[in-house]
Design a protein around this motif. Structure first.
Motif, PDB file in Angstrom:
ATOM      1  N   THR A  30       0.828  -1.211   0.000  1.00 44.82           N
ATOM      2  CA  THR A  30       0.000   0.000   0.000  1.00 44.82           C
ATOM      3  C   THR A  30       0.859   1.257   0.000  1.00 44.82           C
ATOM      4  O   THR A  30       0.672   2.158  -0.826  1.00 44.82           O
ATOM      5  N   VAL A  31       1.797   1.305   0.932  1.00 46.77           N
ATOM      6  CA  VAL A  31       2.675   2.477   1.016  1.00 46.77           C
ATOM      7  C   VAL A  31       3.520   2.606  -0.247  1.00 46.77           C
ATOM      8  O   VAL A  31       3.666   3.703  -0.808  1.00 46.77           O
ATOM      9  N   GLY A  32       4.068   1.495  -0.712  1.00 44.32           N
ATOM     10  CA  GLY A  32       4.912   1.521  -1.897  1.00 44.32           C
ATOM     11  C   GLY A  32       4.176   2.008  -3.135  1.00 44.32           C
ATOM     12  O   GLY A  32       4.720   2.784  -3.932  1.00 44.32           O
ATOM     13  N   PHE A  33       2.912   1.571  -3.292  1.00 41.56           N
ATOM     14  CA  PHE A  33       2.149   1.982  -4.472  1.00 41.56           C
ATOM     15  C   PHE A  33       1.833   3.473  -4.431  1.00 41.56           C
ATOM     16  O   PHE A  33       1.978   4.174  -5.440  1.00 41.56           O
ATOM     17  N   PHE A  34       1.403   3.978  -3.270  1.00 44.90           N
ATOM     18  CA  PHE A  34       1.092   5.403  -3.161  1.00 44.90           C
ATOM     19  C   PHE A  34       2.328   6.259  -3.397  1.00 44.90           C
ATOM     20  O   PHE A  34       2.263   7.277  -4.097  1.00 44.90           O
ATOM     21  N   VAL A  35       3.454   5.850  -2.821  1.00 49.97           N
ATOM     22  CA  VAL A  35       4.678   6.633  -2.989  1.00 49.97           C
ATOM     23  C   VAL A  35       5.163   6.572  -4.430  1.00 49.97           C
ATOM     24  O   VAL A  35       5.596   7.583  -4.994  1.00 49.97           O
ATOM     25  N   ARG A  36       5.079   5.398  -5.051  1.00 49.34           N
ATOM     26  CA  ARG A  36       5.545   5.239  -6.430  1.00 49.34           C
ATOM     27  C   ARG A  36       4.720   6.070  -7.407  1.00 49.34           C
ATOM     28  O   ARG A  36       5.263   6.700  -8.323  1.00 49.34           O
TER      29      ARG A  36
ATOM     30  N   ASN B 257       3.210  13.416  -2.350  1.00 50.86           N
ATOM     31  CA  ASN B 257       1.773  13.533  -2.072  1.00 50.86           C
ATOM     32  C   ASN B 257       1.223  12.208  -1.543  1.00 50.86           C
ATOM     33  O   ASN B 257       0.424  12.177  -0.593  1.00 50.86           O
ATOM     34  N   GLY B 258       1.640  11.124  -2.170  1.00 47.06           N
ATOM     35  CA  GLY B 258       1.195   9.812  -1.718  1.00 47.06           C
ATOM     36  C   GLY B 258       1.700   9.481  -0.329  1.00 47.06           C
ATOM     37  O   GLY B 258       0.980   8.926   0.495  1.00 47.06           O
ATOM     38  N   LEU B 259       2.956   9.836  -0.051  1.00 45.27           N
ATOM     39  CA  LEU B 259       3.522   9.600   1.264  1.00 45.27           C
ATOM     40  C   LEU B 259       2.769  10.402   2.327  1.00 45.27           C
ATOM     41  O   LEU B 259       2.481   9.896   3.414  1.00 45.27           O
ATOM     42  N   GLY B 260       2.432  11.656   2.006  1.00 45.08           N
ATOM     43  CA  GLY B 260       1.679  12.477   2.946  1.00 45.08           C
ATOM     44  C   GLY B 260       0.294  11.921   3.209  1.00 45.08           C
ATOM     45  O   GLY B 260      -0.182  11.911   4.349  1.00 45.08           O
ATOM     46  N   PHE B 261      -0.349  11.412   2.153  1.00 48.59           N
ATOM     47  CA  PHE B 261      -1.682  10.836   2.312  1.00 48.59           C
ATOM     48  C   PHE B 261      -1.637   9.603   3.209  1.00 48.59           C
ATOM     49  O   PHE B 261      -2.452   9.450   4.121  1.00 48.59           O
ATOM     50  N   VAL B 262      -0.666   8.717   2.953  1.00 49.73           N
ATOM     51  CA  VAL B 262      -0.544   7.502   3.758  1.00 49.73           C
ATOM     52  C   VAL B 262      -0.204   7.845   5.206  1.00 49.73           C
ATOM     53  O   VAL B 262      -0.753   7.263   6.143  1.00 49.73           O
ATOM     54  N   PHE B 263       0.703   8.805   5.392  1.00 45.86           N
ATOM     55  CA  PHE B 263       1.168   9.142   6.744  1.00 45.86           C
ATOM     56  C   PHE B 263       0.037   9.686   7.612  1.00 45.86           C
ATOM     57  O   PHE B 263      -0.044   9.387   8.806  1.00 45.86           O
ATOM     58  N   LEU B 264      -0.858  10.479   7.022  1.00 47.86           N
ATOM     59  CA  LEU B 264      -1.903  11.123   7.814  1.00 47.86           C
ATOM     60  C   LEU B 264      -3.212  10.341   7.875  1.00 47.86           C
ATOM     61  O   LEU B 264      -4.004  10.546   8.787  1.00 47.86           O
TER      62      LEU B 264
ATOM     63  N   SER C 270     -10.376   8.628  10.394  1.00 50.06           N
ATOM     64  CA  SER C 270      -9.606   8.494   9.153  1.00 50.06           C
ATOM     65  C   SER C 270     -10.309   9.056   7.919  1.00 50.06           C
ATOM     66  O   SER C 270      -9.662   9.707   7.092  1.00 50.06           O
ATOM     67  N   PRO C 271     -11.638   8.812   7.740  1.00 47.71           N
ATOM     68  CA  PRO C 271     -12.290   9.389   6.557  1.00 47.71           C
ATOM     69  C   PRO C 271     -12.175  10.906   6.480  1.00 47.71           C
ATOM     70  O   PRO C 271     -11.961  11.466   5.405  1.00 47.71           O
ATOM     71  N   SER C 272     -12.301  11.581   7.632  1.00 47.34           N
ATOM     72  CA  SER C 272     -12.167  13.039   7.651  1.00 47.34           C
ATOM     73  C   SER C 272     -10.742  13.458   7.302  1.00 47.34           C
ATOM     74  O   SER C 272     -10.529  14.426   6.562  1.00 47.34           O
ATOM     75  N   LEU C 273      -9.769  12.709   7.833  1.00 42.84           N
ATOM     76  CA  LEU C 273      -8.376  13.009   7.506  1.00 42.84           C
ATOM     77  C   LEU C 273      -8.112  12.799   6.020  1.00 42.84           C
ATOM     78  O   LEU C 273      -7.431  13.604   5.379  1.00 42.84           O
ATOM     79  N   MET C 274      -8.678  11.736   5.461  1.00 45.24           N
ATOM     80  CA  MET C 274      -8.475  11.462   4.038  1.00 45.24           C
ATOM     81  C   MET C 274      -9.078  12.555   3.173  1.00 45.24           C
ATOM     82  O   MET C 274      -8.482  12.974   2.181  1.00 45.24           O
TER      83      MET C 274
END
Length: 218
Positions: free
Chosen positions: A113-119, A124-131, A199-203
């Motif tokens: 999951t993390v790898g796909f978002f970051v790739r 932006n993907g890393l920030g989304f996963v982190f939060l 989490s939904p609100s954070l997303m």
């Protein structure tokens, strides 16, 4: 009472330190393999996942999120089934290897999951996963590791008491094992509340601020 509980946890950690190191390393290996698996995706698989993300982020922008109570039921059921399976496997002598596989697969899923978002989305993907993904996993991952260690330890105790030594009372260990798993199940239910209501609100917030829409994927 609190001091006794803290001492009990400390004693458990010290007694099974080698198992904690082993399962933690195995979990990290799962993360590494999961992130590497992203690079093995075919073009068709990558495009399919990107299309799914397009609909997901567009839904977030429009406020189309799952009902919190329904999301809570699904999240809690998923986590409790996972832990329940580990508990059952720990009650058998041959269950330890399967518990090892489960904790590796948990790391594999997170790593992918993390790898796909970051790739695909870089920072932006890393920030989304982190939060939006990382916070609840601060509870979920340690709870899963604790349950996996307890399951492996109890399975090994069964092996020693029933096969090797053929003596010794196992019931006190069974009670302690079951109580620990139950305590971690409560932690996972709490994490499910966070996953369903926070989490939904954070997303939504993160997706909106980072501009995570379909043009970003193209």
């Amino acid at each position: 009472m609190r001091r006794t509980w803290n001492e009990t946890i400390q004693h458990h950690m010290e007694e099974h330190l080698s198992l904690y190191v082993f399962t933690t390393v195995l979990f990290i290996m799962g993360i590494v393999f999961g992130s590497l698996a992203v690079g093995a995706l075919t073009v068709e698989q990558r495009e399919g996942l990107l299309e799914y993300l397009m609909h997901f982020f567009n839904g977030l922008e429009q406020g189309a999120v799952a009902d919190a109570s329904t999301a809570l039921k699904h999240a809690a059921a998923h986590h409790l089934k996972y832990v329940g399976l580990m508990w059952i496997l720990g009650l058998s002598i041959i269950g330890a290897p399967l518990v090892v596989v489960l904790i590796f697969l948990k790391g594999l899923v997170i790593g992918f999951t993390v790898g796909f978002f970051v790739r695909e989305l870089s920072w932006n993907g890393l920030g989304f996963v982190f939060l939006s993904v990382f916070p609840q996993n601060l509870l979920i991952v340690p709870a899963m590791i604790i349950v996996s260690v307890a399951s492996i330890a109890f399975s090994l105790s069964l092996l020693r008491n029933r096969i090797i030594q053929r003596r010794g009372a196992i019931y006190p260990q069974f009670v302690s094992y079951s109580f620990l798993v139950l305590a971690m199940a409560c932690v996972l239910v709490f994490a499910s509340f966070f996953e369903a209501y926070v989490s939904p609100s954070l997303m939504q917030t993160v997706a909106g601020k980072l501009g995570m829409v379909w043009p970003l994927f193209s």
